[in-house]
Design a protein around this motif. Structure first.
Motif, short mmCIF file in Angstrom:
data_model
loop_
_atom_site.label_atom_id
_atom_site.label_comp_id
_atom_site.label_asym_id
_atom_site.label_seq_id
_atom_site.Cartn_x
_atom_site.Cartn_y
_atom_site.Cartn_z
N ASP A 74 1.19 -0.70 0.25
CA ASP A 74 0.13 -0.54 0.23
C ASP A 74 0.98 1.50 0.19
OD1 ASP A 74 -1.78 -2.21 -0.23
OD2 ASP A 74 -2.19 -2.02 2.38
N SER A 75 0.27 2.54 -0.60
CA SER A 75 1.06 3.53 -1.08
C SER A 75 1.15 4.62 0.86
CB SER A 75 0.99 4.66 -2.28
OG SER A 75 -0.51 4.99 -1.40
N TRP A 76 0.79 4.07 1.69
CA TRP A 76 0.60 5.00 2.62
C TRP A 76 1.65 4.32 3.49
CZ3 TRP A 76 -4.21 2.38 0.62
CH2 TRP A 76 -4.45 1.41 1.19
N TYR A 77 2.28 3.45 3.36
CA TYR A 77 3.71 2.84 4.28
C TYR A 77 5.27 2.90 3.49
CZ TYR A 77 0.51 -1.45 3.93
OH TYR A 77 0.60 -2.72 4.09
N GLN A 78 4.63 3.01 1.96
CA GLN A 78 5.15 3.22 0.93
C GLN A 78 6.83 3.97 1.33
OE1 GLN A 78 5.61 0.58 -1.13
NE2 GLN A 78 7.47 0.32 -0.91
N ASN A 79 6.45 5.38 1.34
CA ASN A 79 7.49 5.98 1.86
C ASN A 79 8.60 5.32 2.87
OD1 ASN A 79 7.00 7.61 0.02
ND2 ASN A 79 6.11 9.21 1.52
N THR A 80 8.16 4.69 4.16
CA THR A 80 9.07 4.24 5.36
C THR A 80 10.30 2.46 4.89
OG1 THR A 80 7.58 4.85 6.85
CG2 THR A 80 9.55 3.50 7.67
N ARG A 103 -7.46 3.85 -4.56
CA ARG A 103 -8.85 4.55 -4.76
C ARG A 103 -9.86 4.85 -3.79
NH1 ARG A 103 -8.81 3.34 -11.30
NH2 ARG A 103 -7.70 4.92 -11.83
N LYS A 104 -10.04 4.02 -3.27
CA LYS A 104 -11.23 3.78 -2.28
C LYS A 104 -11.19 4.95 -1.22
CE LYS A 104 -14.28 -0.36 -2.50
NZ LYS A 104 -14.07 -1.16 -1.51
N ARG A 105 -9.59 4.78 -0.60
CA ARG A 105 -8.87 4.84 0.36
C ARG A 105 -8.67 6.53 0.60
NH1 ARG A 105 -3.94 6.22 3.17
NH2 ARG A 105 -4.15 5.75 5.78
N ALA A 106 -7.95 6.71 -1.21
CA ALA A 106 -8.16 8.60 -1.55
C ALA A 106 -9.16 9.43 -1.29
CB ALA A 106 -6.92 8.14 -3.21
N LEU A 107 -10.61 8.44 -2.02
CA LEU A 107 -11.89 9.53 -1.79
C LEU A 107 -12.62 9.29 0.03
CD1 LEU A 107 -13.41 9.53 -4.88
CD2 LEU A 107 -14.96 7.62 -4.07
N PHE A 127 9.73 -3.95 -11.81
CA PHE A 127 8.47 -3.16 -12.07
C PHE A 127 7.54 -4.13 -12.19
CE2 PHE A 127 12.49 -1.43 -14.01
CZ PHE A 127 12.90 -0.15 -13.25
N VAL A 128 6.51 -4.01 -11.29
CA VAL A 128 4.98 -4.64 -11.46
C VAL A 128 4.29 -2.78 -11.80
CG1 VAL A 128 5.63 -5.83 -9.82
CG2 VAL A 128 4.23 -4.00 -9.09
N ARG A 129 2.50 -3.83 -12.18
CA ARG A 129 1.97 -2.16 -12.51
C ARG A 129 1.11 -2.17 -11.06
NH1 ARG A 129 2.44 -3.86 -17.60
NH2 ARG A 129 1.69 -2.73 -18.99
N GLY A 130 1.02 -2.34 -10.37
CA GLY A 130 0.61 -2.91 -8.74
C GLY A 130 -0.41 -3.38 -8.16
N ALA A 131 -0.69 -4.35 -8.05
CA ALA A 131 -1.74 -4.62 -7.13
C ALA A 131 -3.41 -4.63 -6.48
CB ALA A 131 -1.51 -6.18 -6.83
#
Ligand code: FAD
Length: 406
Positions: free
Chosen positions: A181-187, A249-253, A239-243
């Motif tokens: 998930d993007s919301w912990y990818q920075n760490t 999208r749901k979380r961003a919304l 490289f992957v597209r992402g699963a």
């Protein structure tokens, strides 16, 4: 490259295997199953209905290599006979307590050491969220102050990642770090960058994952490359597209922030292919692990290799697919001498369910994937049937011609 050559694609599958797969993909494509499948499986397990045997015979057999490292060895050997390598992926997910996390670390270390001594297993892999409570990563990414206890857990996470990467380095086997998930990818990115700096000085041992459905990833790749040049290390780039597109999208919304995902499929595809182009321009610094079932991207990578006068088996470039999917890509590429590997998940039936459910969902969400698999399987069944009929006809003809003339 003829990705529709089903004879090569299914060379390792018996008639019986094909029949099973055909039934499985047919059922998976049914709208009703897609609707009620996940909920009913969860419910059945919750009330202890004995459905594990059924899952093992169906979904598990199609998408999972075995329950243990040893249990996968037959499948690893079969793939290897046809030059398709394996990456054993301990796919137990969603465990959050300390004992389970330690157990996951120990099992992954076993998998790394096993890969180091088996040429049929050229990479190790792990999911960072198996090494810590994901809540800690999420808080850290969001810049929320961690308690002392949480700080300790984050430090432990980093120690575990270091232990895995060090073991891979010592065993001289590259290790892939999955992305979620993007919301912990920075760490995770920061930690993996530290690992690359530490272990990728001579060659790429640690590989990060770039999910190209995120609109910020091409820029991120370019920055990583720049940092690697400045600090003198190699970049391992999977490289992957992402699963997790729907979830993202749901979380961003829900929380009212801009979705990190590209607005449409075409822009994801463009970003993926641009990442391949950028990496091939810098192939002396970036090694590429192309995880996709998209033949356009595979074909692009093949043509970029040709343009750059790289051999098909250049060890800086790998193609990879998931076990149980897109054998037409894996086996045809391997037949042409490209480096190919399958992600082979393993783990106890009950514990790999989230992975299996994701495969079912993906086969629903990715337009036409189930259809694609099913068409190819049916094409091969038909080809084999025709080949048998032709063989019998020829035999009968031979016998007729052998009859003595009276
Ligand atoms: C070896 C391997 C390792 C993998 N490891 C990871 C991993 O670590 N992390 C991870 O997240 N996934 C991973 N995956 C799964 C991968 O991200 C994809 O879900 C899957 O491979 C399908 O994408 P594709 O490239 O095969 O191509 P396609 O079937 O052409 O593309 C489907 C993908 O395109 C994107 N997409 C679809 N519709 C849209 C849209 N409307 N707008 C924007 N984008 C869209 C989505 O990412 C979707 O999954 C892995 C896959 C493989 C083969």
């Amino acid at each position: 490259m003829d990705f529709n050559n089903t004879e090569k694609a299914f060379i390792a599958k018996s008639d019986r295997d094909l029949k099973w797969s055909s039934r499985m993909f047919t059922v998976m494509g049914m709208p009703l199953i897609q609707k009620v499948g996940q909920a009913s499986v969860n419910f059945a397990l919750k009330i202890h209905l004995p459905i594990e045997g059924l899952i093992k015979k169906t979904l598990f057999n199609q998408f999972v290599g075995g329950e243990t490292i040893k249990g996968c060895s037959k499948n690893v050997d079969v793939l290897s006979t046809h030059n398709v390598k394996s990456i054993l992926d301990y796919s137990v997910e969603g465990k959050e307590d300390e004992a389970d996390i330690e157990a996951a670390l120990e099992e992954t270390l076993r998998a790394v050491k096993n890969a180091a001594k088996n040429p049929s297993i050229p990479f190790a892999v792990f999911k960072p969220t198996a090494m810590v409570k994901s809540e800690i990563l999420e808080k850290n990414d969001a810049g929320i102050e961690l308690s002392n206890e949480e700080k300790q857990q984050l430090a432990k996470f980093k120690e575990r990642i270091d232990k895995l990467c060090k073991t891979a380095y010592e065993g001289d086997v590259p290790i892939l770090v999955d992305a979620e998930d993007s919301w912990y990818q920075n760490t995770i990115d920061d930690t993996v960058d530290e690992m690359m700096l530490k272990y990728n000085k001579q060659k790429p041992i640690v590989f990060n994952t770039w999910q190209m459905y995120r609109h910020d990833r091409l820029e991120h790749l370019k920055n990583t490359y720049k940092k690697a040049v400045e600090q003198g290390y190699y970049v391992g780039a999977k490289f992957v597209r992402g699963a997790y597109m729907e979830k993202e999208r749901k979380r961003a919304l829900k929380y009212g922030y801009n979705s990190p995902i590209h607005p449409d499929k075409a822009s994801t595809d463009k970003a993926y292919n641009d990442a391949l182009r950028f990496s091939l321009e810098h192939i002396d610094r970036i090694s590429v692990f192309c995880g996709t079932h998209n033949t356009d991207s595979d074909e692009l990578l093949m043509s970029l290799m040709k343009e750059n006068n790289l051999k098909n088996n250049d060890n800086r470039i790998w193609f990879a697919q998931l076990y149980g999917m897109s054998d037409n890509i894996s086996f045809n590429l391997a037949d042409q001498g490209y480096n190919v590997a399958k992600y082979v998940p393993y783990g106890p039936v009950r514990d790999v369910l989230p992975y299996l459910i994701r495969r079912v969902e993906e086969n629903t969400a990715v337009k036409g994937q189930t259809n694609r698999e099913l068409l190819l399987i049916k094409q091969e069944m038909k080809r084999r049937k025709n080949a048998k009929v032709n063989f019998l006809k020829q035999e009968m003809e031979k016998k007729r011609n052998q009859k003595p003339v009276s």
